[in-house]
Scaffold this motif. Sequence first.
Motif, mmCIF file in Angstrom:
data_model
loop_
_atom_site.group_PDB
_atom_site.id
_atom_site.type_symbol
_atom_site.label_atom_id
_atom_site.label_comp_id
_atom_site.label_asym_id
_atom_site.label_seq_id
_atom_site.Cartn_x
_atom_site.Cartn_y
_atom_site.Cartn_z
ATOM 1 N N LYS A 102 -25.944 7.904 44.092
ATOM 2 C CA LYS A 102 -25.197 7.302 45.209
ATOM 3 C C LYS A 102 -25.164 5.780 45.087
ATOM 4 O O LYS A 102 -24.105 5.155 45.189
ATOM 5 N N ASN A 161 -19.246 12.593 36.113
ATOM 6 C CA ASN A 161 -17.921 13.124 36.456
ATOM 7 C C ASN A 161 -17.117 12.114 37.265
ATOM 8 O O ASN A 161 -15.920 11.924 37.021
ATOM 9 N N GLN A 162 -17.757 11.473 38.233
ATOM 10 C CA GLN A 162 -17.075 10.467 39.058
ATOM 11 C C GLN A 162 -16.618 9.280 38.204
ATOM 12 O O GLN A 162 -15.502 8.779 38.369
ATOM 13 N N HIS A 206 -22.893 14.755 38.319
ATOM 14 C CA HIS A 206 -21.832 14.409 39.271
ATOM 15 C C HIS A 206 -21.437 12.937 39.120
ATOM 16 O O HIS A 206 -20.250 12.602 39.162
ATOM 17 N N VAL A 243 -27.047 12.178 44.469
ATOM 18 C CA VAL A 243 -25.890 12.496 43.628
ATOM 19 C C VAL A 243 -26.446 12.677 42.220
ATOM 20 O O VAL A 243 -27.004 11.741 41.657
ATOM 21 N N SER A 244 -26.318 13.872 41.664
ATOM 22 C CA SER A 244 -26.899 14.134 40.336
ATOM 23 C C SER A 244 -26.242 13.267 39.271
ATOM 24 O O SER A 244 -25.128 12.768 39.445
ATOM 25 N N CYS A 248 -20.078 17.065 30.501
ATOM 26 C CA CYS A 248 -19.365 16.367 31.580
ATOM 27 C C CYS A 248 -18.849 14.995 31.157
ATOM 28 O O CYS A 248 -18.240 14.300 31.952
#
Length: 124
Positions: free
Chosen positions: A36, A66-67, A63, A59-60, A96
């Motif tokens: 985050k 990916n963002q 993830h 937030v892993s 990812c």
Amino acid sequence: MRKHILLVEDQALLRKLYAEVFSEAGYTVTQAEDGKSALEALEQCRPDIIVTDIRLPWVSGVHFINQVRTQRETAHLPIVALSGGGDEYLERANACGATVSLPKSADFNRLLGVVEQALTARPC
């Protein structure tokens, strides 16, 4: 001009250690303690590379990667993913969009070499 690393690591001692290693090698380092805060840091700084843990709170790391890959402004950034959790986490990081993934270790010369190689291979 000094290259800028966004370092994402939830373990305070490791984050401090990695930051010192990168700073001593001549990099500017912005630190984030979780996915985050890393996403928030990306809005404030434009790093040349991201070094991130995969297993992060809130937030892993998967993830987060990916963002990064879905945003036009950051999709091109090289990402070095680190994990102490074994091969399955490294495989997830590669799947990812990590540029390279490594197990966490005390081999800082290897990490610095991977960072330099990823920066050199970075498209203009």
